[in-house]
Scaffold this motif. Structure first.
Motif, PDB file in Angstrom:
ATOM      1  N   PRO A 249       7.309 -53.416 -14.841  1.00 41.09           N
ATOM      2  CA  PRO A 249       6.344 -53.262 -13.742  1.00 41.09           C
ATOM      3  C   PRO A 249       6.893 -52.327 -12.670  1.00 41.09           C
ATOM      4  N   ARG A 250       6.077 -51.426 -12.227  1.00 48.78           N
ATOM      5  CA  ARG A 250       6.513 -50.437 -11.242  1.00 48.78           C
ATOM      6  C   ARG A 250       5.297 -49.996 -10.430  1.00 48.78           C
ATOM      7  N   ALA A 251       5.474 -49.952  -9.118  1.00 46.30           N
ATOM      8  CA  ALA A 251       4.379 -49.463  -8.268  1.00 46.30           C
ATOM      9  C   ALA A 251       4.860 -48.205  -7.561  1.00 46.30           C
ATOM     10  N   ILE A 252       4.136 -47.116  -7.744  1.00 47.43           N
ATOM     11  CA  ILE A 252       4.504 -45.877  -7.070  1.00 47.43           C
ATOM     12  C   ILE A 252       3.529 -45.608  -5.932  1.00 47.43           C
ATOM     13  N   GLU A 253       4.077 -45.556  -4.731  1.00 41.71           N
ATOM     14  CA  GLU A 253       3.284 -45.103  -3.583  1.00 41.71           C
ATOM     15  C   GLU A 253       3.845 -43.742  -3.181  1.00 41.71           C
ATOM     16  N   VAL A 257       8.883 -46.482  -4.392  1.00 45.70           N
ATOM     17  CA  VAL A 257       8.712 -46.947  -5.771  1.00 45.70           C
ATOM     18  C   VAL A 257       9.271 -48.359  -5.808  1.00 45.70           C
ATOM     19  N   THR A 258       8.459 -49.293  -6.282  1.00 46.27           N
ATOM     20  CA  THR A 258       8.870 -50.696  -6.231  1.00 46.27           C
ATOM     21  C   THR A 258       8.915 -51.306  -7.621  1.00 46.27           C
ATOM     22  N   TYR A 259      10.051 -51.886  -7.937  1.00 41.53           N
ATOM     23  CA  TYR A 259      10.214 -52.694  -9.150  1.00 41.53           C
ATOM     24  C   TYR A 259      10.453 -54.140  -8.683  1.00 41.53           C
ATOM     25  N   LEU A 292      18.420 -66.486 -23.310  1.00 41.39           N
ATOM     26  CA  LEU A 292      17.496 -65.943 -24.307  1.00 41.39           C
ATOM     27  C   LEU A 292      16.060 -66.267 -23.925  1.00 41.39           C
ATOM     28  N   ALA A 293      15.870 -67.491 -23.403  1.00 39.81           N
ATOM     29  CA  ALA A 293      14.522 -67.906 -23.021  1.00 39.81           C
ATOM     30  C   ALA A 293      13.984 -67.049 -21.870  1.00 39.81           C
ATOM     31  N   LEU A 294      14.906 -66.512 -21.069  1.00 41.87           N
ATOM     32  CA  LEU A 294      14.461 -65.641 -19.965  1.00 41.87           C
ATOM     33  C   LEU A 294      13.975 -64.288 -20.471  1.00 41.87           C
ATOM     34  N   GLY A 295      14.376 -63.945 -21.702  1.00 43.96           N
ATOM     35  CA  GLY A 295      13.958 -62.657 -22.251  1.00 43.96           C
ATOM     36  C   GLY A 295      14.432 -61.526 -21.357  1.00 43.96           C
ATOM     37  N   ASP A 296      13.564 -60.546 -21.117  1.00 47.83           N
ATOM     38  CA  ASP A 296      13.998 -59.411 -20.298  1.00 47.83           C
ATOM     39  C   ASP A 296      13.943 -59.738 -18.802  1.00 47.83           C
ATOM     40  N   GLN A 297      13.708 -60.990 -18.469  1.00 51.57           N
ATOM     41  CA  GLN A 297      13.785 -61.398 -17.061  1.00 51.57           C
ATOM     42  C   GLN A 297      15.189 -61.907 -16.708  1.00 51.57           C
ATOM     43  N   PHE A 298      16.080 -61.905 -17.673  1.00 53.27           N
ATOM     44  CA  PHE A 298      17.496 -62.218 -17.409  1.00 53.27           C
ATOM     45  C   PHE A 298      17.998 -61.147 -16.443  1.00 53.27           C
ATOM     46  N   TRP A 299      18.512 -61.549 -15.309  1.00 55.12           N
ATOM     47  CA  TRP A 299      18.736 -60.612 -14.203  1.00 55.12           C
ATOM     48  C   TRP A 299      19.542 -59.352 -14.568  1.00 55.12           C
ATOM     49  N   PRO A 300      20.670 -59.470 -15.270  1.00 47.29           N
ATOM     50  CA  PRO A 300      21.419 -58.228 -15.548  1.00 47.29           C
ATOM     51  C   PRO A 300      20.606 -57.227 -16.365  1.00 47.29           C
ATOM     52  N   LEU A 301      19.786 -57.743 -17.264  1.00 44.13           N
ATOM     53  CA  LEU A 301      18.961 -56.853 -18.084  1.00 44.13           C
ATOM     54  C   LEU A 301      17.845 -56.232 -17.247  1.00 44.13           C
ATOM     55  N   THR A 302      17.256 -57.033 -16.401  1.00 44.09           N
ATOM     56  CA  THR A 302      16.214 -56.512 -15.507  1.00 44.09           C
ATOM     57  C   THR A 302      16.769 -55.367 -14.661  1.00 44.09           C
ATOM     58  N   VAL A 303      17.938 -55.607 -14.098  1.00 46.61           N
ATOM     59  CA  VAL A 303      18.536 -54.586 -13.232  1.00 46.61           C
ATOM     60  C   VAL A 303      18.874 -53.325 -14.023  1.00 46.61           C
ATOM     61  N   ALA A 304      19.428 -53.497 -15.231  1.00 49.93           N
ATOM     62  CA  ALA A 304      19.753 -52.328 -16.045  1.00 49.93           C
ATOM     63  C   ALA A 304      18.504 -51.488 -16.278  1.00 49.93           C
ATOM     64  N   ARG A 305      17.411 -52.157 -16.620  1.00 49.10           N
ATOM     65  CA  ARG A 305      16.183 -51.423 -16.934  1.00 49.10           C
ATOM     66  C   ARG A 305      15.585 -50.758 -15.699  1.00 49.10           C
ATOM     67  N   ALA A 310      14.672 -46.010 -12.281  1.00 47.47           N
ATOM     68  CA  ALA A 310      14.713 -45.421 -10.935  1.00 47.47           C
ATOM     69  C   ALA A 310      15.517 -44.117 -10.940  1.00 47.47           C
ATOM     70  N   ILE A 311      16.649 -44.120 -11.637  1.00 48.70           N
ATOM     71  CA  ILE A 311      17.483 -42.910 -11.700  1.00 48.70           C
ATOM     72  C   ILE A 311      16.719 -41.782 -12.386  1.00 48.70           C
ATOM     73  N   LEU A 312      16.113 -42.105 -13.526  1.00 52.52           N
ATOM     74  CA  LEU A 312      15.397 -41.073 -14.283  1.00 52.52           C
ATOM     75  C   LEU A 312      14.213 -40.545 -13.485  1.00 52.52           C
ATOM     76  N   HIS A 313      13.551 -41.451 -12.776  1.00 47.49           N
ATOM     77  CA  HIS A 313      12.418 -41.047 -11.936  1.00 47.49           C
ATOM     78  C   HIS A 313      12.880 -40.073 -10.858  1.00 47.49           C
ATOM     79  N   LEU A 314      13.964 -40.415 -10.191  1.00 44.37           N
ATOM     80  CA  LEU A 314      14.458 -39.539  -9.123  1.00 44.37           C
ATOM     81  C   LEU A 314      14.859 -38.179  -9.668  1.00 44.37           C
ATOM     82  N   ARG A 315      15.517 -38.180 -10.826  1.00 47.77           N
ATOM     83  CA  ARG A 315      15.933 -36.908 -11.413  1.00 47.77           C
ATOM     84  C   ARG A 315      14.758 -36.002 -11.728  1.00 47.77           C
ATOM     85  N   SER A 316      13.754 -36.574 -12.417  1.00 50.40           N
ATOM     86  CA  SER A 316      12.665 -35.738 -12.923  1.00 50.40           C
ATOM     87  C   SER A 316      11.614 -35.445 -11.880  1.00 50.40           C
TER      88      SER A 316
END
Lengths: 552, 552
Positions: A249-253, A257-259, A292-305, A310-316
């Motif tokens: 999920p991402r909102a661009i104003e 940019v908010t995740y 595992l039950a948290l799926g991609d809401q497991f915090w370290p994975l969320t932050v990685a994604r 955010a980095i790729l967005h800023l670059r491009s």
């Protein structure tokens, strides 16, 4: 300008498909020639690619790691008859700005390295089955695989025709991988890079360009057999369940940019962005099953994604933003508890994936052409994994004590095991090892401080931060620093950072970003490539380029 | 265009003088501001330098090694009050073509590396005594020393102001040496490179920029004492006699440059040069005393000097020549006998100098932006030291058998000990180690063949040459290859060769030529540096540069 979006998923792919056969996945490149990233400006003929094609490839490589624990070998092949891949689309390159070319090459290089990272660290081992011509970026994609097979049909060849045809380099790792990974003799490499039509058959094996050639009649079976054989070398788990990488999920104003856990705020007048990473809301899960039950809401994975996007967005999408402030917000103990969890669960395939994803995300920071300045203030959580942000930054500023009217504790950095081995840079060293190349004994001192909050003055003393200011000076010092930084030539900053960030040893990876990329960027500025009479401009017109003969 | 001449001698110096004090030499920079290389176009104020100043420095470093065995420590200092060195002259850079800038930086980098080579391998240990401001290239010169002293007079500072002032990099090794040699923390390096006025006093020591600061009142004595103390660490001989490097005889005609053992023939229409190196006329001298008596007419030394001058001449004065053929002519046994002599005499300081000079000359080939093609034909002597030419080349062609009407024996390559350890490249490996990175076992096979002539077909089999042709095919194959090579973009060739020549590990030296130089060359093409509104163009006019803000 259309926003370039790095988020995708298999249902949206236009250029790739994945087929599964037990422990083998077939990653099939079948580029939609009408599917160019910015509409109808060029046609993606002959399985040639643009950034859009590579965004899908990157997504596929990522998802295979997380969503498919059962896959132990991935076969990259072409879905077209008679051609594997013609490389980067030349019309696209011809029409791109310098910044777009450089950004495109950087991302494709990161994707090739992600493939190698998957083979090495996820034991999802890539092989490349070249069924047709693999030219330029097509062969460079193959070079990312651990094992390269080439059909022996008297036509299919591998080639790096960039220098003869286009007056540029095989810059997506090509020159580096043929000498440093494939360990091809330099004189043969020189010959190979001059042959437009490439090399095929037994000679391709003899010259170390591919690992095996297979007659057409036995091709399909041989590829499948090799893939299943290579799959046996993997340590991926039996019977594990993957987790789904859901839509990010991402909102661009206009200027924001908010995740869920990452936010970018942009100050266009000053040429600045501020990225804030939020720590976890709670302690780590109680068990791997709970994680595992948290799926991609497991915090370290969320932050990685989110941080990666955010980095790729800023670059491009924000090339005019030259300076990025890095902030964190949250509870240091909660961050450290997640690190602790990752460490204890290191034998688990999924936790291993999470850690390597974070590693790759931090590496993206290291090669991002922006000045990063970490701001360490009360309320922040530069601890363990998030302290890497401070060490990845070009500079860090830390507030001494508290602010009037703010009853939060003084800012602290808290080191964790994560800082001493989880996240090697491209040079093979951790950020702390690189930082203290001249004072390695400090690393032992710092290890002894693991888990203890280190406040500003001591952090400065220990060399963990660049500068420490009291509240009284903070705003002025920061303002002056930012005014100065944004007044400098952006090119000089990019060149300076590309050098200062990588002290110590070089690896194939740093050679690709340092040596090869830098030369390619130079060539991308030279009239012989991009001038009106240059090879990139004239390619496909039937007119031969005219080269200035001066050697530089 | 005036020919740039790299030959000079102390009697002709305009910018440097050497003073001797027992085992210490003072190398004093006192730039004649009216002594610019091409006349009155710019003034060399504040001990700033151009290529001419550096040609003298290179000569001085070289001569100190050969002519002064008694010198064990060399002190670089300034002959001017209040300034050490302001770095490369900016007006000169502003007026230079891209090729001139790049060539200038390459040569100055080689000179800094020669200083480090003298400290390490001649044990003529360099210290730098900074008595005044050392800015940009001035501080980069100091960084080449093993020990840096800075006067503590509340004014003198070291600085790398290139990025803030000029929008270019500290590209003469500066960025690489502060992180990789001085091992400065990257964030401090980032700050340091942004401070125009630099850093002085105790902070310069704390930040690892200099090794000691000394009050003005004690300066002269402290420098002398430190120099004599450091001299005690040297193993240079007592009571030895140096040899004089006499004026190098050279005749330049329109398309030919002739030395005693080296000749360049130029084919301007085809954009080619052919360099022929002649082997020794006789076997090696019978004793070290006999070699000493030959002075600089000792064949290996003659070849080192002449080949070096030929390479530098081609780089500076023949930029339109993109391809260089390398030939040898003479008796292989006579070459090997000299190698044998060098090996046996390895403990002798002078023979050590000769070997390291040859090493540096071959390294100049490795970073020369020309395509080198070795031609190995009957009558040639690609043996031992001269076989390095074939291994330094981008490609080598060898004739199979003999030529009609030519009764000389078939061409052969003869390996010697020299090829296995005398001449490491910048990456720390020998050319054969680099060549056979993928087949290290071949090195053992080849060692077993030391001293045995290896003819064309076997040489190709063993991977010692790229291609072998019979007389029947030779001319056509060579003609086609040369037509092709000279038709390619010179820039693409330079970038390709800069990558393919350096497989394997990277060192500080290769990082300087690969990473740092490549980024600097890119910046030297960018409008922010060289455009009409760029910083290099506007420097000194009082007008501030205008930068495009895009980050690439």
């Amino acid at each position: 300008m259309t926003v370039i979006d790095y988020r995708t998923d298999p249902a949206s792919y236009r250029h790739w498909r994945i087929e599964f056969d037990g422990d083998v996945a077939y990653l099939i490149m079948d580029v939609d020639q009408a599917g160019a990233l910015n509409g109808g400006e060029y046609e993606l003929k002959l399985n040639s690619y643009d950034l859009g094609v590579d965004i899908e490839l990157n997504d596929a490589v990522q998802r295979l790691r997380f969503e498919h624990p059962e896959v132990r070998c991935v076969v990259i092949q072409s879905g077209k008859d008679n051609v594997f891949c013609a490389g980067a689309n030349i019309r696209m390159l011809g029409k791109s700005t310098h910044q777009q070319k450089v950004n495109f090459c950087k991302f494709t290089n990161e994707t090739r390295l992600a493939i190698e990272d998957a083979s090495e660290n996820s034991r999802q081992i890539y092989i490349c089955a070249i069924n047709g011509n693999a030219a330029g970026g097509g062969y460079e994609l193959a070079l990312a695989a651990d094992h390269i097979m080439l059909v022996d049909d008297r036509r299919s060849a591998v080639a790096l025709p960039e220098t003869p045809l286009l007056a540029v380099l095989p810059g997506t790792g090509g020159l580096t991988r043929i000498t440093d990974k494939r360990k091809m003799r330099r004189d043969r490499a020189d010959v190979f890079c001059s042959i437009e039509e490439g090399i095929r058959g037994a000679k391709a094996v003899e010259w170390r360009l591919v690992d095996e050639v297979v007659p057409n009649s036995k091709w399909k079976d041989a590829v499948a057999a090799r893939a299943h054989e290579i799959a046996t070398r993997s340590d991926r788990p039996k019977g594990a369940k993957g987790i789904k990488l859901t839509s990010l999920p991402r909102a661009i104003e206009a200027d924001r940019v908010t995740y869920s856990h990452v936010e970018i705020e942009i100050d266009r007048v000053r040429g600045l962005a501020a990225v804030t990473v939020r720590g976890p809301a709670a302690e780590a899960p109680v068990s791997i099953a709970a994680a595992l039950a948290l799926g991609d809401q497991f915090w370290p994975l969320t932050v990685a994604r989110e941080l990666e996007d955010a980095i790729l967005h800023l670059r491009s999408n924000e090339p005019a933003i030259g300076v990025v402030l890095l902030r964190t917000d949250g509870d240091a103990q909660a961050v450290l508890s997640h690190d602790e969890f990752l460490l204890k669960a290191d034998g688990d395939w999924l936790m291993r994936e999470v850690r390597h994803y974070l590693k790759r995300t931090f590496k993206r920071l290291d090669v991002t052409p922006k000045s990063f300045i970490a701001l360490i203030e009360p309320g922040s959580c530069f601890a363990g994994t998030l302290a890497e942000l401070a060490f990845a930054a070009d500079r860090s500023l830390m507030l001494i004590g508290t602010r009037e009217g703010d009853n939060r504790a003084p800012a602290a950095i808290t080191l964790g095991q994560a800082n001493f081995d989880f996240y090697p840079m491209g040079n093979g060293l951790t950020r702390l090892q690189t930082r203290f190349l001249g004072e390695p004994q400090l690393l032992d001192t710092l290890k002894g401080r693991t888990g203890q909050p280190i406040e500003a003055e001591e952090a400065a003393e220990l060399g963990l931060v660049t500068l420490a200011y009291e509240d009284f000076d903070w705003n002025d010092e920061l303002r002056i620093m930012l005014e100065e930084r944004t007044s400098f030539s952006p090119d000089a900053m990019t060149g300076m950072e590309a050098n200062l960030r990588f002290a110590g040893p070089e690896t194939m990876e740093t050679k690709i970003f340092g040596r090869l990329t830098a030369w390619q960027n130079w060539i991308f500025q030279r009239p012989n490539a991009i001038g009106e009479q240059g090879a990139l401009k004239l390619y496909g017109t039937g007119v031969s380029p005219t080269f200035a003969k001066e050697r530089v």
